[in-house]
Scaffold this motif. Structure first.
Motif, PDB file in Angstrom:
ATOM      1  N   VAL A  41       0.716  -1.414  -0.800  1.00 19.52           N
ATOM      2  CA  VAL A  41       0.802  -2.822  -0.427  1.00 19.52           C
ATOM      3  C   VAL A  41      -0.539  -3.315   0.104  1.00 19.52           C
ATOM      4  CG1 VAL A  41       1.924  -4.496   1.097  1.00 19.52           C
ATOM      5  CG2 VAL A  41       3.273  -2.676   0.026  1.00 19.52           C
ATOM      6  N   PHE A  42      -1.180  -2.502   0.943  1.00 22.42           N
ATOM      7  CA  PHE A  42      -2.490  -2.892   1.469  1.00 22.42           C
ATOM      8  C   PHE A  42      -3.506  -3.029   0.343  1.00 22.42           C
ATOM      9  CE2 PHE A  42      -0.872  -1.135   5.556  1.00 22.42           C
ATOM     10  CZ  PHE A  42      -1.150  -2.232   6.364  1.00 22.42           C
ATOM     11  N   ASP A  43      -3.502  -2.093  -0.594  1.00 22.80           N
ATOM     12  CA  ASP A  43      -4.451  -2.152  -1.703  1.00 22.80           C
ATOM     13  C   ASP A  43      -4.213  -3.402  -2.551  1.00 22.80           C
ATOM     14  OD1 ASP A  43      -5.550   0.213  -0.893  1.00 22.80           O
ATOM     15  OD2 ASP A  43      -4.524   1.458  -2.381  1.00 22.80           O
ATOM     16  N   ALA A  44      -2.941  -3.712  -2.814  1.00 20.74           N
ATOM     17  CA  ALA A  44      -2.616  -4.896  -3.607  1.00 20.74           C
ATOM     18  C   ALA A  44      -2.987  -6.180  -2.869  1.00 20.74           C
ATOM     19  CB  ALA A  44      -1.131  -4.891  -3.961  1.00 20.74           C
ATOM     20  N   PHE A  45      -2.785  -6.178  -1.550  1.00 15.71           N
ATOM     21  CA  PHE A  45      -3.168  -7.340  -0.738  1.00 15.71           C
ATOM     22  C   PHE A  45      -4.670  -7.582  -0.837  1.00 15.71           C
ATOM     23  CE2 PHE A  45      -4.886  -9.112   3.118  1.00 15.71           C
ATOM     24  CZ  PHE A  45      -4.038 -10.159   3.439  1.00 15.71           C
ATOM     25  N   ASN A  46      -5.449  -6.515  -0.671  1.00 15.73           N
ATOM     26  CA  ASN A  46      -6.901  -6.656  -0.713  1.00 15.73           C
ATOM     27  C   ASN A  46      -7.379  -7.095  -2.096  1.00 15.73           C
ATOM     28  OD1 ASN A  46      -7.190  -5.917   1.955  1.00 15.73           O
ATOM     29  ND2 ASN A  46      -7.558  -3.757   1.518  1.00 15.73           N
ATOM     30  N   ALA A  47      -6.732  -6.583  -3.137  1.00 22.35           N
ATOM     31  CA  ALA A  47      -7.107  -6.984  -4.491  1.00 22.35           C
ATOM     32  C   ALA A  47      -6.798  -8.459  -4.724  1.00 22.35           C
ATOM     33  CB  ALA A  47      -6.374  -6.113  -5.513  1.00 22.35           C
ATOM     34  N   LEU A  48      -5.667  -8.914  -4.210  1.00 22.59           N
ATOM     35  CA  LEU A  48      -5.307 -10.329  -4.345  1.00 22.59           C
ATOM     36  C   LEU A  48      -6.281 -11.218  -3.584  1.00 22.59           C
ATOM     37  CD1 LEU A  48      -3.472 -12.619  -5.214  1.00 22.59           C
ATOM     38  CD2 LEU A  48      -1.928 -12.029  -3.316  1.00 22.59           C
ATOM     39  N   ALA A  49      -6.633 -10.801  -2.365  1.00 25.26           N
ATOM     40  CA  ALA A  49      -7.578 -11.583  -1.571  1.00 25.26           C
ATOM     41  C   ALA A  49      -8.929 -11.686  -2.280  1.00 25.26           C
ATOM     42  CB  ALA A  49      -7.746 -10.958  -0.186  1.00 25.26           C
ATOM     43  N   ALA A  50      -9.395 -10.565  -2.842  1.00 26.14           N
ATOM     44  CA  ALA A  50     -10.686 -10.565  -3.531  1.00 26.14           C
ATOM     45  C   ALA A  50     -10.648 -11.442  -4.778  1.00 26.14           C
ATOM     46  CB  ALA A  50     -11.077  -9.133  -3.898  1.00 26.14           C
TER      47      ALA A  50
END
Length: 216
Positions: A41-50
């Motif tokens: 979830v954290f990885d997906a969140f960071n990818a979405l933010a980027a």
């Protein structure tokens, strides 16, 4: 920006598609989450933010337009806990930042400390902000300064507290020269961050303190 440096319409479209892909990935990760600190979830969140940040910048550069969304900063998640299940000891790591917002107030507080010192610290208290900080922080516990910082002319910045598990307490004096060098995020039992970047989100959630627990 010059016309030569502007992104192409195709680049903007590709960035929009990347946001859509990141949205789908984030939703899938949330639907399949295995716990509050699920790294997927954290990885997906960071990818979405980027992806959203790239799209927002290209959209503005190409079309002088913005999105209606506030793009969150990427999170720095803790790795999965890898410490002992029954820790025999803990280390508590704390950092608090302050701005010297009112030097005159700080100097006055240092002078009051000096006036009450039977040995006398007038030379230290009146030697400037650097010396006054030494007098104040030498007289008061860090927790007391945190609760009374306005009295000392200080303005709170970010702060963080990590509770880390250890098998045994280290030898006395072993880590004093570099207290944070051996901090292992994988041994963090819980972590609490306070920052101005959380204020708006926390006010909406009804939490005025801005403390964000990373693991419980």
């Amino acid at each position: 920006m010059s016309d030569a440096a502007q992104p192409t319409a195709a680049e903007v479209r590709a960035a929009a598609d990347a946001v859509k892909t990141a949205l789908d990935r984030h939703l899938r990760a949330v639907e399949r989450r295995t716990g509050d600190d699920d790294p997927a979830v954290f990885d997906a969140f960071n990818a979405l933010a980027a992806a959203a940040e790239v799209y927002d910048e290209l959209l503005y550069d190409r079309h002088d337009e913005v999105t209606p969304f506030e793009i969150p900063a990427a999170q720095d998640p803790l790795p999965p806990y890898a410490g002992p299940e029954e820790p025999h000891a803990v280390s508590v790591l704390i950092r608090r930042d302050y701005a010297v917002a009112e030097p005159a107030r700080l100097l006055a507080q240092a002078q009051r400390v000096a006036d009450l010192d039977p040995d006398g610290r007038d030379d230290e208290a009146g030697a400037g902000v650097h010396a006054a900080l030494g007098v104040v922080f030498g007289e008061y516990e860090a927790d007391e300064i945190a609760s009374r910082h306005l009295e000392f002319g200080l303005e709170e910045g970010d702060s963080t507290l990590w509770v880390t598990a250890v098998d045994d307490l280290p030898e006395p004096g072993e880590w004093l020269a570099a207290p944070f060098d051996e901090a292992d995020p994988a041994l963090v039992v819980c972590r609490f961050d306070v920052s101005a970047v959380f204020d708006e989100e926390d006010e909406l959630d009804g939490d005025p303190d801005g403390a964000v627990p990373q693991r419980t």
